[in-house]
Scaffold this active site. Structure first.
Site, PDB file in Angstrom:
ATOM      1  N   CYS A  49      21.262  -9.296  -0.113  1.00 36.84           N
ATOM      2  CA  CYS A  49      21.922  -7.986  -0.120  1.00 36.84           C
ATOM      3  C   CYS A  49      21.462  -7.155  -1.327  1.00 36.84           C
ATOM      4  O   CYS A  49      20.332  -7.322  -1.817  1.00 36.84           O
ATOM      5  CB  CYS A  49      23.439  -8.143  -0.084  1.00 36.84           C
ATOM      6  SG  CYS A  49      24.305  -6.621   0.417  1.00 36.84           S
ATOM      7  N   ASP A 103      31.647  -9.828  -4.336  1.00 34.34           N
ATOM      8  CA  ASP A 103      32.632  -8.777  -4.069  1.00 34.34           C
ATOM      9  C   ASP A 103      34.007  -9.191  -4.565  1.00 34.34           C
ATOM     10  O   ASP A 103      34.789  -8.357  -5.001  1.00 34.34           O
ATOM     11  CB  ASP A 103      32.655  -8.467  -2.570  1.00 34.34           C
ATOM     12  CG  ASP A 103      31.345  -7.836  -2.149  1.00 34.34           C
ATOM     13  OD1 ASP A 103      31.241  -6.607  -2.136  1.00 34.34           O
ATOM     14  OD2 ASP A 103      30.391  -8.594  -1.897  1.00 34.34           O
TER      15      ASP A 103
HETATM   16  P1  RI2 Z   1      27.551  -4.942  -7.196  1.00 33.95           P
HETATM   17  C1  RI2 Z   1      27.961  -5.645  -1.900  1.00 33.95           C
HETATM   18  O1  RI2 Z   1      28.830  -5.445  -0.807  1.00 33.95           O
HETATM   19  C2  RI2 Z   1      27.188  -6.946  -1.813  1.00 33.95           C
HETATM   20  O2  RI2 Z   1      27.914  -7.985  -1.170  1.00 33.95           O
HETATM   21  C3  RI2 Z   1      26.959  -7.227  -3.284  1.00 33.95           C
HETATM   22  O3  RI2 Z   1      26.590  -8.557  -3.566  1.00 33.95           O
HETATM   23  C4  RI2 Z   1      28.303  -6.846  -3.865  1.00 33.95           C
HETATM   24  O4  RI2 Z   1      28.696  -5.669  -3.123  1.00 33.95           O
HETATM   25  C5  RI2 Z   1      28.342  -6.581  -5.324  1.00 33.95           C
HETATM   26  O5  RI2 Z   1      27.618  -5.414  -5.666  1.00 33.95           O
HETATM   27  P2  RI2 Z   1      28.756  -4.077   0.062  1.00 33.95           P
HETATM   28  O6  RI2 Z   1      29.584  -3.040  -0.678  1.00 33.95           O
HETATM   29  O7  RI2 Z   1      28.938  -4.642  -7.641  1.00 33.95           O
HETATM   30  O8  RI2 Z   1      27.312  -3.689   0.184  1.00 33.95           O
HETATM   31  O9  RI2 Z   1      26.968  -6.076  -7.988  1.00 33.95           O
HETATM   32  O10 RI2 Z   1      29.360  -4.427   1.392  1.00 33.95           O
HETATM   33  O11 RI2 Z   1      26.652  -3.729  -7.179  1.00 33.95           O
END
Ligand code: RI2
Length: 326
Positions: A134, A203
């Site tokens: 991701c 998350d």
């Molecule tokens: P940062 C994202 O979720 C991903 O799962 C990623 O690992 C997590 O947020 C943390 O992101 P989504 O919002 O806070 O894309 O490290 O569903 O940037």
């Protein structure tokens, strides 16, 4: 403004909430930053003449933001930090306190990510290859700090279905001059042979050290453990889920099935029946990686084995955090 004049929510809050729900704004840290900014916008634009009305508006704004995405705990944690500090006898004093706490929360957030990055970078050696899943700004801050320390790092980047957020990671890494190999999710096990670390974000992190992250993380972790590749989770402490200290579980968000299957593809499979009762698509956005598959959780306060984050969680949040927007 919403229709209920006793709890008027300004357009900036509605817009931010809509952008978080649609994932125009995404990533746990970015969501927290945007939520604090939206509360500040509410405070700045409020026309409330009484302190009670001002507080009701702020709580309504927080509720509007809270309801957008259920899994990333950074969102309610951001709302808590700002609302906890709301104090004053007059509207002006309340406004000032909200603006100040939102400003300092956002500043601390950026600072925490930098500090976390420098700690995570210590795990990376010159010439290492990381595999990412991701797009996580916390995870990428570790790579950036390693580059700043003069280390060469390269990356195997998982595409990350269904939204292919691995592309965002690939773009950022290429901007920093990191060599990238993009692979489909199914190729991860094959490429684990070539990598030194699995590096992911989070998350939410539960009190037992379980890591809730983008769907596919748990399978990757099991495969990495089988291949002997260490799994490092980069997560600021706003990702710690205080509710799990008192027995609550982390809700896993299910997103629209069209992210998995376009309407035309569905029609082809079901022979033209868009409502075929015998055909279902599910789209959970996150999964849970048990602590036994995680080698280290890197935070701005240092690196922790997953089983010990509970101590950090108690220190930072206590055991009764509540929901100040209720
Ligand atoms: P940062 C994202 O979720 C991903 O799962 C990623 O690992 C997590 O947020 C943390 O992101 P989504 O919002 O806070 O894309 O490290 O569903 O940037």
């Amino acid at each position: 403004m919403t229709e209920d004049s006793s709890e008027r929510v300004v357009a900036a809050v509605d817009d931010t909430a809509a952008d978080i729900a649609s994932m125009e704004i995404r990533g746990a840290a970015t969501i927290a930053d945007a939520a604090a900014g939206a509360l500040a916008a509410q405070a700045a634009a409020s026309s409330a003449s009484e302190p009670a009305a001002f507080e009701a508006e702020l709580k309504a704004a927080a509720r509007r933001l809270y309801e957008t995405r259920p899994t990333a705990v950074s969102l309610p944690n951001a709302l808590r930090f700002v609302l906890w500090d709301m104090e004053g006898e007059t509207v002006d004093a309340l406004r000032e306190s909200v603006l100040e706490s939102a400003r300092s929360f956002r500043e601390d957030l950026a600072d925490a990510q930098d500090r976390l990055g420098r700690i995570g970078a210590n795990r990376l050696r010159d010439g290492d290859v990381v595999m990412t899943h991701c797009h996580s700004t916390d995870a990428l801050s570790c790579v950036k700090a390693a580059l700043d320390q003069g280390k060469d790092v390269s990356a195997v980047v998982k595409e990350t279905r269904p939204r292919k957020q691995g592309h965002i990671t690939a773009e950022q890494l290429r901007e920093w001059g990191v060599p990238v190999t993009l692979v489909v999710d199914n190729a991860a096990r094959r490429y684990l042979e070539d990598v030194d670390h699995v590096l992911v974000g989070a998350d939410s992190i539960a009190a037992d050290g379980s890591v809730v992250n983008k769907i596919g993380t748990s399978g990757l972790a099991v495969n990495a453990r089988d291949r002997g590749v260490p799994i490092m989770v980069a997560a600021q402490t706003i990702k710690l889920h205080p509710g799990t200290l008192t027995g609550h579980t982390v809700e896993i968000e299910n997103r629209d099935e069209t992210e998995v299957l376009a309407d035309a593809e569905r029609e082809r499979i079901t022979g033209g029946d868009p409502d075929d009762p015998e055909f279902a698509v599910e789209n959970p956005a996150f999964d849970v990686t048990p602590p036994r598959y995680v080698d280290a959780i890197v935070t701005e306060h240092g690196q922790f084995p997953p089983e010990s984050v509970v101590t950090l969680m108690r220190e930072l949040f206590g055991t009764d955090v509540g929901q100040p927007w209720e």
